[in-house]
Design a protein around this motif. Structure first.
Motif, PDB file in Angstrom:
ATOM      1  N   TYR A  80      -1.304  -8.038  -6.618  1.00  0.00           N
ATOM      2  CA  TYR A  80      -0.801  -7.540  -5.444  1.00  0.00           C
ATOM      3  C   TYR A  80      -0.521  -5.957  -5.412  1.00  0.00           C
ATOM      4  O   TYR A  80      -0.964  -5.538  -4.532  1.00  0.00           O
ATOM      5  CB  TYR A  80       0.690  -8.233  -5.200  1.00  0.00           C
ATOM      6  N   LEU A  81       0.073  -5.567  -6.327  1.00  0.00           N
ATOM      7  CA  LEU A  81       0.488  -4.091  -6.472  1.00  0.00           C
ATOM      8  C   LEU A  81      -1.157  -3.461  -6.544  1.00  0.00           C
ATOM      9  O   LEU A  81      -1.051  -2.172  -5.668  1.00  0.00           O
ATOM     10  CB  LEU A  81       1.069  -3.706  -8.017  1.00  0.00           C
ATOM     11  N   GLU A  82      -1.973  -3.711  -7.160  1.00  0.00           N
ATOM     12  CA  GLU A  82      -3.054  -2.851  -6.991  1.00  0.00           C
ATOM     13  C   GLU A  82      -3.811  -2.943  -5.655  1.00  0.00           C
ATOM     14  O   GLU A  82      -4.258  -2.082  -5.276  1.00  0.00           O
ATOM     15  CB  GLU A  82      -4.216  -3.644  -8.135  1.00  0.00           C
ATOM     16  N   GLU A  83      -3.806  -4.012  -4.940  1.00  0.00           N
ATOM     17  CA  GLU A  83      -4.301  -4.173  -3.604  1.00  0.00           C
ATOM     18  C   GLU A  83      -3.608  -3.208  -2.847  1.00  0.00           C
ATOM     19  O   GLU A  83      -4.188  -2.559  -1.766  1.00  0.00           O
ATOM     20  CB  GLU A  83      -3.877  -5.674  -2.918  1.00  0.00           C
ATOM     21  N   LYS A  84      -2.296  -3.176  -2.779  1.00  0.00           N
ATOM     22  CA  LYS A  84      -1.183  -2.269  -1.939  1.00  0.00           C
ATOM     23  C   LYS A  84      -1.544  -0.888  -2.193  1.00  0.00           C
ATOM     24  O   LYS A  84      -1.658  -0.119  -1.361  1.00  0.00           O
ATOM     25  CB  LYS A  84       0.272  -2.646  -2.207  1.00  0.00           C
ATOM     26  N   ILE A  85      -1.942  -0.393  -3.737  1.00  0.00           N
ATOM     27  CA  ILE A  85      -2.326   0.982  -3.865  1.00  0.00           C
ATOM     28  C   ILE A  85      -3.541   1.291  -3.344  1.00  0.00           C
ATOM     29  O   ILE A  85      -3.587   2.338  -2.792  1.00  0.00           O
ATOM     30  CB  ILE A  85      -2.069   1.082  -5.460  1.00  0.00           C
ATOM     31  N   GLN A  86      -4.467   0.309  -3.408  1.00  0.00           N
ATOM     32  CA  GLN A  86      -5.818   0.580  -2.894  1.00  0.00           C
ATOM     33  C   GLN A  86      -5.732   0.825  -1.441  1.00  0.00           C
ATOM     34  O   GLN A  86      -6.422   1.527  -0.828  1.00  0.00           O
ATOM     35  CB  GLN A  86      -6.744  -0.680  -3.466  1.00  0.00           C
ATOM     36  N   GLU A  87      -4.823   0.000  -0.736  1.00  0.00           N
ATOM     37  CA  GLU A  87      -4.748   0.222   0.683  1.00  0.00           C
ATOM     38  C   GLU A  87      -4.188   1.393   1.252  1.00  0.00           C
ATOM     39  O   GLU A  87      -4.466   1.881   2.116  1.00  0.00           O
ATOM     40  CB  GLU A  87      -3.700  -0.958   1.255  1.00  0.00           C
TER      41      GLU A  87
END
Length: 236
Positions: free
Chosen positions: A166-173
């Motif tokens: 989830y954190l990786e997705e938010k950072i990439q976003e």
């Protein structure tokens, strides 16, 4: 009657040191210490070692401090970061009043995307581990983690993997949004000092014109003349 007056803009103001504006419990002190502890060469940052020749550049750690602050405060464009560095007292303290332009900031992100994402993940993980920032971190990365040791906060391998993903997705976003904003703002023209002076001069002239209109109206009222004035201001 008088209004409360501010200080003279040209007077030396208290406190004398910029460090006095940042309280001991301000989160930017954590960002500063965290970045200072990193080995940017090991993390894969480009130009992490200064060159002995050529034009001087910005320390990669200062640009990284700027980006972490931007991430934690949802600042999603390099132009915004450039502006905040000149008016935000926390950022002035964090990067010691350095003023990188938006192209320098954008190029730093483009050249170091993977390394920056690694650092973001490390920093957020540490903040959660230390219970720092409280709900501020939750508000920024959008997660539903609880600060208390509730049943929802107990970790197992499955939950941990889900939260990391989830954190990786938010950072990439965040990085993708910053890219998009930078591309949209690439053609935006920023007024120079001379243009600003000219606009200020125009506004002062306009103010004088309005004051003259007011005086003319007062005279007409006093003499009971028709209340009509030929306006010369093209802005009206």
């Amino acid at each position: 009657m008088r209004y409360i007056e501010g200080i003279d803009r040209k007077r030396i103001a208290y406190p004398e040191y910029i460090d006095d504006y940042i309280t001991d419990d301000n989160p930017v002190r954590v960002i500063d210490a965290f970045v200072d502890s990193l080995d940017l060469v090991e993390l894969g940052f480009r130009n992490a070692i200064p060159s002995h020749t050529g034009r001087l550049g910005f320390d990669r750690k200062d640009l990284l401090r700027l980006y972490i602050y931007g991430y934690m405060n949802k600042i999603t464009s390099s132009r915004r970061l450039e502006a905040e560095a000149t008016r935000n007292i926390e950022l002035m303290w964090l990067i010691r009043k350095l003023r990188p332009d938006f192209k320098t900031i954008a190029n730093f992100r483009k050249d170091n995307k993977d390394a920056i994402q690694k650092v973001f993940k490390q920093f957020i993980a540490l903040c959660k581990q230390w219970d720092l920032f409280g709900m501020e971190v939750v508000a920024v990365d959008g997660s539903k983690f609880r600060a208390s040791n509730s049943k929802k906060n107990n970790l197992n391998q499955k939950n941990l993997a889900r939260k990391i993903k989830y954190l990786e997705e938010k950072i990439q976003e965040y990085m993708a949004q910053t890219d998009e904003n930078d591309n949209q703002e690439e053609s935006i023209k920023k007024p120079n000092a001379q243009e600003i002076k000219e606009r200020i001069k125009e506004l002062k002239t306009r103010k004088e014109l309005y004051e003259n209109y007011q005086q003319e109206l007062k005279k007409k009222i006093q003499t009971k003349s028709p209340l009509s004035i030929q306006m010369q201001d093209s802005w009206l």
